[in-house]
Design a protein around this motif. Structure first.
Motif, PDB file in Angstrom:
ATOM      1  N   VAL A 195     -77.779 -10.417-103.326  1.00  0.00           N
ATOM      2  CA  VAL A 195     -76.860 -10.856-104.507  1.00  0.00           C
ATOM      3  C   VAL A 195     -75.634 -10.418-104.056  1.00  0.00           C
ATOM      4  O   VAL A 195     -75.340  -9.965-103.126  1.00  0.00           O
ATOM      5  CB  VAL A 195     -77.441  -9.948-105.577  1.00  0.00           C
ATOM      6  N   PRO A 196     -74.571 -11.122-104.966  1.00  0.00           N
ATOM      7  CA  PRO A 196     -73.121 -10.812-104.677  1.00  0.00           C
ATOM      8  C   PRO A 196     -73.022  -9.162-104.694  1.00  0.00           C
ATOM      9  O   PRO A 196     -73.684  -8.561-105.407  1.00  0.00           O
ATOM     10  CB  PRO A 196     -72.628 -11.476-105.862  1.00  0.00           C
ATOM     11  N   PRO A 197     -71.721  -8.842-103.974  1.00  0.00           N
ATOM     12  CA  PRO A 197     -70.864  -9.509-103.262  1.00  0.00           C
ATOM     13  C   PRO A 197     -71.343  -9.880-101.753  1.00  0.00           C
ATOM     14  O   PRO A 197     -70.488 -10.358-101.035  1.00  0.00           O
ATOM     15  CB  PRO A 197     -69.695  -8.465-103.373  1.00  0.00           C
ATOM     16  N   VAL A 198     -72.577  -9.623-101.168  1.00  0.00           N
ATOM     17  CA  VAL A 198     -72.805 -10.146 -99.930  1.00  0.00           C
ATOM     18  C   VAL A 198     -73.158 -11.506 -99.796  1.00  0.00           C
ATOM     19  O   VAL A 198     -72.505 -11.839 -98.690  1.00  0.00           O
ATOM     20  CB  VAL A 198     -74.309  -9.011 -99.734  1.00  0.00           C
ATOM     21  N   VAL A 199     -73.244 -12.171-100.633  1.00  0.00           N
ATOM     22  CA  VAL A 199     -73.310 -13.566-100.749  1.00  0.00           C
ATOM     23  C   VAL A 199     -72.752 -14.023-102.177  1.00  0.00           C
ATOM     24  O   VAL A 199     -72.847 -13.339-102.944  1.00  0.00           O
ATOM     25  CB  VAL A 199     -74.705 -14.004-100.712  1.00  0.00           C
TER      26      VAL A 199
END
Length: 553
Positions: free
Chosen positions: A349-353
């Motif tokens: 999930v964000p902020p990783v993607v």
């Protein structure tokens, strides 16, 4: 049921980061300070990773077990398969005496151990990194160095230090190609950016290598040869990466560097021949320097016979590294096995993607296209050329398997640990801790790549893991996304020498079993120091020399 990763399970990034670091700390402390055997240390690290994932991050226990199982399979093929077969070839060459002839021929180029180190660990190793990667260069060069009489610590540690600058373009450019494909970077632009970072370190590493081996004074005695080696690698590395592409960067640079050094040594030799085979300050690690002996000359036919198995190996490794060949073999037989209870059930999930993304977990049994299979075939053909009978070849193979059995177990456990940390999100927590450093992000973002390789054992895996995060963080901070994507790969190469997988490969190749902790303690300073230098260079690119960020058309 899909499980979403949580990167700050305690609502306090400091505490979450400390928890995420526990598995790595357990393994490194066991190896480096408690002198626990590598396979036991890896097992303890895996247990710690399982406990952190399940009880700290809330990962379902079944998923955690499946992630570890998936990583263990990857440890067997391709990594363990490479190690087993390269040691198999080495055992065959030692068994019939051809390895001794090969050593004498290398000594014929130069008897100086410093120059042998440049030729084998740096130049020859870079070629194998470019052709195959994934542990092959360390296995080959450490094995040759130990055969030449280098002490176990010298052969292991120096092979690891040398296998740095070429890693970003290893295995025909796999790390950077994967970075661009997975995270949407422009392939040529990010390749060019790496090619403006690493050449400085391709020039530095040969000097660093000889300084680490023999000290500053001994390094300065052969500075012309070191300069020739470094420059003849760095210049092609820059030109090919910026104007051609990532696939042949290492292979072309390594060949140019090797030929340049050999030709240079025909017109220049140091006044004083360095004969010590032990690291300066570590003379007890492997014994005293051997007494000078008269160089033994061999006939042309004997030399050809001794080098033939290694030439066959080179050809096979190169062929097996070609994408067209891999695709051909995979088209014949490469069954895929989705890992039940794991495949597409974990969501980043964000902020990783930028948007939620499900993680695939499919094991590909690519036995035909695996680099280790090419090495096995080259070893069998080489054995026949050396005069072995089929029964003796089979017996040697099983003796080799027994010799490296604990190393294979260690590699399986290490990959299980690294894969579990990736699927549980604990490694991402460590990456996010670096991402919160603001203006210092170019430096710490580079170290993110370093820790990614140190944990996973692969620049490719580190780029998959942190490449997207580098892009997001760079855009938020107004930095060049290509700069930080490249920094992840360039910084990562310096973590290659301390990843547990590489250390086990080195200890196995030198038959210095149960000394992985000694190797780790020796190379750790070199790894962190070089990684910090890359971080400083990237920071200068970001704020002082922005013209280096311009796109080359």
């Amino acid at each position: 049921m899909v499980w979403q990763q949580i990167y700050d399970p305690f609502g306090n990034m400091f505490i979450s980061t400390l928890l995420a670091a526990v598995p790595v700390v357990v393994m490194l402390v066991c190896l480096g300070f408690l002198h626990i055997k590598a396979h036991i240390a890896a097992g303890l690290g895996l247990i710690a990773a399982f406990a952190v994932a399940v009880f700290g991050y809330g990962m379902p226990a079944g998923m955690a077990g499946n992630a570890a199982f998936f990583g263990g399979l990857t440890g067997l093929l391709p990594i363990g398969w490479i190690v087993l077969n390269i040691i198999f070839l080495q055992q065959l060459a030692e068994g019939n005496g051809s390895f001794k002839v090969l050593q004498d021929s290398l000594s014929g180029i130069t008897e100086d151990r410093r120059l042998q180190l440049l030729l084998i660990a740096f130049c020859f190793g870079a070629f194998f990194e470019g052709a195959a990667g994934f542990g092959t260069p360390v296995a080959v060069t450490a094995g040759i160095l130990i055969g030449l009489g280098f002490s176990p610590l010298a052969a292991s540690g120096l092979s690891l230090i040398a296998n740095t600058a070429p890693v970003a373009f290893g295995a025909l450019g796999t790390p950077v190609i994967t970075l661009a494909k997975v995270h949407g970077y422009d392939l040529m632009e990010v390749t060019a950016m790496i090619g403006r970072q690493l050449p400085f370190f391709s020039l530095l590493v040969p000097f660093w290598l000889i300084w680490a081996f023999a000290g500053r004074k001994a390094m300065m005695e052969i500075w012309p040869a070191i300069l020739v080696t470094g420059l003849s690698f760095a210049i092609p590395q820059y030109l090919v990466s910026n104007f051609i592409g990532p696939e042949l960067v290492d292979i072309i640079a390594a060949i140019v560097s090797m030929v340049s050094l050999v030709l240079f040594l025909r017109v220049w030799q140091p006044k004083k021949v360095w004969r010590s085979t032990s690291l300066k300050g570590h003379e007890k690690d492997g014994g005293e320097a051997p007494a000078p002996v008269a160089l033994k000359r061999h006939s042309a036919s004997a030399l050809l016979s001794a080098w033939t198995p290694w030439l066959i190996l080179t050809v096979f490794v190169f062929i097996w590294g070609l994408p067209a060949v891999k695709n051909y073999f995979n088209g014949i037989w490469a069954p895929k096995f989705p890992i039940e209870g794991l495949n597409n059930l974990i969501e980043k999930v964000p902020p990783v993607v930028p948007t939620p993304h499900k993680e695939a977990a499919v094991y590909v049994l690519n036995g035909l296209s695996a680099t280790g299979t090419g090495i096995l075939l080259s070893a069998i053909i080489g054995a026949l050329v050396m005069g072995y009978r089929p029964l003796a070849i089979v017996q040697t193979f099983f003796r080799t398997f027994w010799l490296v059995r604990y190393s294979l177990v260690t590699i399986v456990l290490m990959l299980a640990l690294g894969t579990l940390t990736r699927f549980s999100g604990t490694d991402t927590t460590l990456g996010l801790a670096f991402a919160g450093t603001g203006a210092l992000y170019p430096f710490f973002g580079t170290l993110m790549g370093w820790i990614g390789v140190a944990m996973t054992g692969s620049d490719t895996a580190s780029n998959v893991l942190f490449g997207g995060m580098q892009k997001v963080a760079a855009e938020q901070l107004g930095l060049s996304a290509n700069l930080m994507g490249a920094a992840n790969s360039s910084g990562g190469v310096m973590g290659k020498m301390i990843d547990a997988q590489s250390i086990v490969v080195a200890s196995t190749a030198t038959k210095w079993f149960n000394h992985e902790g000694d190797i780790l303690r020796y190379v750790f300073f070199h790894s962190i120091a070089l990684a910090c230098l890359v971080g400083i260079f990237v920071t200068l690119q970001a704020y002082v020399f922005p013209f280096t960020l311009m796109v080359v058309h």
